[in-house]
Enzyme design. Structure first.
Site, PDB file in Angstrom:
ATOM      1  N   GLY A   1     -18.295  55.689 114.601  1.00 38.92           N
ATOM      2  CA  GLY A   1     -18.115  54.247 114.747  1.00 38.92           C
ATOM      3  C   GLY A   1     -19.346  53.510 115.211  1.00 38.92           C
ATOM      4  O   GLY A   1     -19.369  52.283 115.202  1.00 38.92           O
TER       5      GLY A   1
ATOM      6  N   CYS B   1       5.409  47.635  92.059  1.00 36.38           N
ATOM      7  CA  CYS B   1       4.449  47.360  90.978  1.00 36.38           C
ATOM      8  C   CYS B   1       5.214  47.120  89.676  1.00 36.38           C
ATOM      9  O   CYS B   1       6.101  47.895  89.316  1.00 36.38           O
ATOM     10  CB  CYS B   1       3.492  48.543  90.819  1.00 36.38           C
ATOM     11  SG  CYS B   1       2.480  48.456  89.319  1.00 36.38           S
TER      12      CYS B   1
END
Lengths: 309, 379
Positions: free
Chosen positions: A46, A255
């Protein structure tokens, strides 16, 4: 990531970069510099590692950071997938895939499962990533605090002190003003319990996929000259509050092509009379399901089989 | 019926073919040669070399031809080429004091050793369109007796103005060359705050328009520096390089440069007596506007070093350096052309939800207690 294992390179692979250019465009010295930055980034999850990003033959803001990371880790045996907005066939994804086909002569694929390196802009594939895969993100603004504090000299200190109060105040003010955290993409995460990190402008829908992911995740920001990383199986937590827990977007319909639920959908405007349809953003995921003939409502109504999407 | 967009590859190929066609324009009109651009669009070539940070007039001219005259695009081509070139080393510092002058003016002294040399300049021209040029240059090329009469600048007696003032201690001296390595922002990431050398490198590569506006802003009260043009000189300097195996400098050739020394009033502080300070500009070829703007901004960026308040954009090195590069700026601005529909979808979702809640609140009777949804959400 073949360079560490030259024996894995099949002899048949030839470099078609043309005279004067190295394998995958970057010269060996530059690759070494980038790999060092990547190793440091993996060692400090990070943390944004500065690196001497080169001027690339494509514009800043169009994926130069991701391209440099990919160029530095690519080996002759790698299979590359490039997506933009989740799709393999968007123009910039096509352009970057071509760049590596031309400069590295490597194999490419649109199948998530077949790829060893996946370069992405704005999405994480729906299919779970596995060990050995590398996901390379293109990052425009690597600094999660940039819009709260424009100065690098300041944000560097805030990270050093793990002083992330600014970000929590911002999220709190969102809730106070709107009733919700009004960040829908590039939603900040805390990596390995230490650094707050910008996941690149992926929708927050994708944030949970970064947590405990078996694949290596690398982030390249060319214009801002930063590389950062999430090693495999690292804890990635989206910032939130006890009484306002992090939640991802949800869609109230599947979808229209493949019928998938629990995936990120693109809204497609069909006409000027308010007609809309929602289809998978991840084109490979959609095509794979259509190949298994999981038809959505549009396909069933049209009586078509899944060849497009 | 929706069909997912395929065919990005064919579209890209076709777009590139069309680009090549429009670049050529009407085939009945003769094609520009690189030499024509190099010779007749020289100031443009100079700008592309400066912002491309590569001294190669032919390459810059070719880039301009390929870029259809788009400066930033031409700079991009030059930079992308430059980044692939191997670095043999650094030349000796150029001596602009030994410049073969084409032009040299000072606004701070009426006359000075070496004289004022106007040289080729737009200054004092009346900006009237010369329609005669449309039919070709019919200028009389025979020598003008008046031009012959003008005294030649004597290069040997042409010290820099800053050296003249410096001798009296009125002007801050150039910092001594400690032989320390000079940073290179194309090889190392910028680590703020950066020293003056790296700032000057960034400014030299920076976009002329951006620096012009920033320099202008300092003249209009946003970080005033009371500048005077100590000197602008334009001309050729020798370039020397010391190969490791030889150990002595050998000449590589000459480069044309424009140097601007801006002199700025300074009241002094603490241990430093009042004196004039300097802002510095240096560009390839003839680029006085850029060199002057660069000098203004360079001086402005020295605010912290000189104990001045850092209050305006032109004094803030993170602001200036992070935004002066035309390639970085254009790349990030123009990347907005790339698809963003995934993020836009996320925003659509949020705005729809917020609007639904807004409508619900508007329809509901006004809250009578502190238990309004907004308050609650904030807790």
């Amino acid at each position: 990531m073949n360079p560490s294992n030259p024996a894995a390179a099949p002899a048949a692979v030839t470099v078609s970069a043309g005279p004067g250019y190295s394998f995958a465009y970057l010269d060996a010295g530059t690759k070494r510099m980038i790999r060092r930055a990547i190793l440091k980034a993996i060692a400090i999850p990070g943390y944004q590692v500065p690196f001497a990003a080169r001027e690339m033959p494509m514009p800043y803001g169009w994926g130069t950071g991701g391209v440099q990371v990919t160029a530095a880790i690519l080996g002759a045996a790698d299979v590359l997938k490039v997506i933009d907005q989740g799709a393999d066939d968007t123009t910039n994804a096509v352009s970057i895939r071509r760049f590596f086909t031309a400069t590295a002569g490597i194999a490419t694929t649109t199948r998530t499962a077949e790829a060893s390196v996946i370069q992405t802009r704005h999405r994480i594939p729906e299919a779970p990533l596995v060990e050995g895969q590398v996901l390379v993100y293109q990052v425009p603004i690597p600094e999660p605090l940039r819009f709260l504090e424009p100065r690098e000299t300041e944000t560097r200190q805030l990270h050093a002190l793990a002083e992330y109060g600014l970000m929590h105040v911002k999220l709190y003010e969102d809730i106070a003003r709107h009733g919700h955290i009004a960040t829908t993409y590039a939603y900040p995460v805390e990596v390995a319990g230490r650094y707050v990190m910008d996941p690149s402008p992926t929708p927050k829908f994708d944030n949970p996929k970064m947590d405990d992911c078996p694949a290596l995740q690398l982030f390249g920001a060319g214009r801002e000259k930063r590389i950062y990383a999430i090693p495999p199986y690292t804890r990635v937590r989206s910032l939130d509050f006890e009484d306002h827990p992090f939640r991802v977007q949800s869609f109230d319909r599947p979808c229209a092509l493949c019928g998938a639920e629990g995936v990120y959908l693109d809204e497609v405007v069909l006409d000027d009379a308010g007609g809309r349809m929602f289809v998978c953003s991840d084109t490979d995921h959609c095509e794979s399901r259509l190949g298994e003939s999981c038809l959505g409502e549009t396909r069933r109504a049209d009586g078509q089989t899944g060849e497009a999407a | 019926m929706y069909v997912a967009v395929k065919g990005g590859e064919a579209a890209i190929d076709n777009a590139h073919r069309l680009l090549a066609e429009v670049r050529r324009g009407d085939p009945a009109v003769p094609e520009l040669t690189v030499a024509q651009i190099r010779e007749q669009m020289r100031l443009l070539v100079d700008r592309v070399m400066t912002e491309g940070s590569l001294y190669d007039p032919d390459l810059a001219a070719l880039a301009l031809k390929q870029a259809r005259g788009d400066v930033v695009e031409a700079v991009f081509l030059v930079r992308a080429y430059r980044t692939t070139l191997p670095r043999f080393g650094a030349t000796e510092p150029v001596d602009t004091g030994a410049m073969t002058l084409a032009r040299r003016i000072s606004a701070t002294f009426k006359d000075l050793p070496g004289g004022q040399v106007l040289g080729p300049t737009f200054d004092y021209t009346h900006r009237l369109v010369d329609f005669g040029l449309a039919d070709g240059d019919s200028r009389d090329r025979s020598p003008d007796p008046a031009a012959e009469a003008e005294p030649e600048a004597d290069a040997a007696a042409c010290p820099r103005v800053t050296d003249l003032l410096g001798q009296a201690g009125l002007l801050e001296p150039s910092p001594p060359d400690a032989g320390a390595p000079v940073g290179d922002l194309t090889r190392e990431p910028v680590d703020y705050p950066v020293d003056r050398a790296v700032r000057l490198q960034a400014l030299a590569r920076g976009d002329e328009g951006f620096l012009l506006a920033l320099g202008y802003s300092t003249q209009r009260g946003y970080g005033r520096t009371h500048p005077f043009v100590g000197e602008i000189r334009v001309g050729a300097v020798d370039l020397e390089f010391t190969p490791e195996e030889l150990g002595f400098p050998v000449g590589l050739g000459t480069v044309d440069l424009t140097e601007c020394q801006m002199i700025n009033q300074f009241h002094g502080h603490g241990a430093v007596p009042p004196q004039f300070t300097r802002g510095y500009g240096l560009v390839f070829g003839q680029g006085e506007r850029k060199a002057m703007a660069m000098a203004l901004v360079d001086r402005s960026l020295r605010a912290a070093e000189l104990g001045e308040a850092v209050a305006v954009p032109a004094q803030d090195q993170e602001f200036v350096l992070a935004h002066c590069d035309s390639l970085q700026a254009t790349g990030f601005v123009e990347h907005m052309k790339l698809p963003h529909y995934v993020d836009f979808q996320a925003e659509l979702d949020l705005v729809r939800r917020l609007r639904a809640e807004h409508a619900a609140r508007a329809a509901a009777p006004p809250p009578e207690s502190d238990e309004s949804p907004l308050r609650e959400a904030a807790e």
